[in-house]
Scaffold this motif. Structure first.
Motif: not given
Length: 263
Positions: A46-52, A94-102, A212-215
């Motif tokens: 849910e957080i990963g889908d947020s723009d806030d 684990i994949v969700t946490l590692y890949s979060m766009p935050m 972006k570097t993280k991604k």
């Protein structure tokens, strides 16, 4: 934006552009059971889908970050389908946490052990309280690390030191963990103050460039992480069938030192 929402096992608080995700089984030292794993996956997605939100802080309520997987529930786990369901849930977490766009931070107080330490290693930055204890201690019950620990330890320590840490299973002080490169910072005084200082530093930085570097790095590593998670899942299944694992669990229940035979 200041909001909060909760499940029984996970509490999320959003303040400004920072979301704090707190594991909430303090009486069990935040041991990760099926419900908590599922709750973390749901809330992180849910957080990963947020723009806030730009930054996520992962922590544990009570005296520990997380003591690891819930051994009590593991003892009663006899159905193989249930085992694979839980392992798939861990891998998704684990994949969700590692890949979060935050940007993600683990704030460790008390124990971070086993799967709890794997979870912390999946974040971008780890800050530990000066009194905290860290351990990759699966070996104590005749198991191998899961939660992507082989991937993350290899990344942070290199293969030789990763194997040594896994095989010894010793409890590390936060200072020793920092010296090894297992964590990124030891809070000099108050953990919450150290976390706030890091958040303030990041808030003054071009966060979108950092993300972006993280991604780029997480996308390039994704296939390898997924492979490791699958190897861990099937390897763990085999280890659960060994005599040493049964002895390790029995010794844990009886609060004694296990007598392993290598079988």
């Amino acid at each position: 934006m200041n909001t909060s929402y909760t499940t029984d096992t996970v509490i999320v608080t959003v303040k400004g552009r920072v979301a704090t995700v707190a594991m909430n089984r303090p009486d069990a030292l935040n041991a990760l059971n099926k419900e908590m794993i599922k709750g973390l996956v749901v809330k992180l997605k849910e957080i990963g889908d947020s723009d806030d939100v730009d930054i996520v802080v992962l922590t544990g309520n009570g005296k520990a970050f997380s003591a690891g997987g819930d051994i009590k529930s593991m003892i009663g786990l006899t159905d193989e389908n249930d085992f694979f369901t839980i392992m798939d849930g861990i891998n998704e977490l684990i994949v969700t946490l590692y890949s979060m766009p935050m940007l993600t931070v683990s704030a460790i107080s008390g124990a971070a052990a086993g799967l709890g330490l794997s979870l912390a290693l999946a974040t971008d930055y780890i800050i530990a309280d000066s009194e905290s204890k860290l351990a990759m201690n699966f070996i104590g019950i005749g198991l191998i690390p899961d939660g992507g620990a082989h991937f993350f330890l290899d990344k942070r320590l290199g293969e030789v030191k990763a194997k040594k840490l896994i095989w010894e299973g010793r409890v590390l002080s936060s200072t020793t963990a920092l010296e090894l490169g297992l964590i990124d910072e030891v809070a000099e005084e108050d953990l919450s103050k150290a976390v706030q200082l890091k958040l303030s530093e990041w808030s003054r930085s071009p966060v979108q460039a950092m993300i972006k570097t993280k991604k780029i790095l997480s996308d390039s590593n994704r296939a390898h992480l997924l492979k490791i998670l699958e190897l861990e899942k099937h390897g763990q299944r085999k280890m659960r069938q060994t005599e040493d694992h049964l002895e390790g669990i029995q010794a844990f229940v009886e609060k004694r030192k296990p007598k392993f035979t290598g079988k």
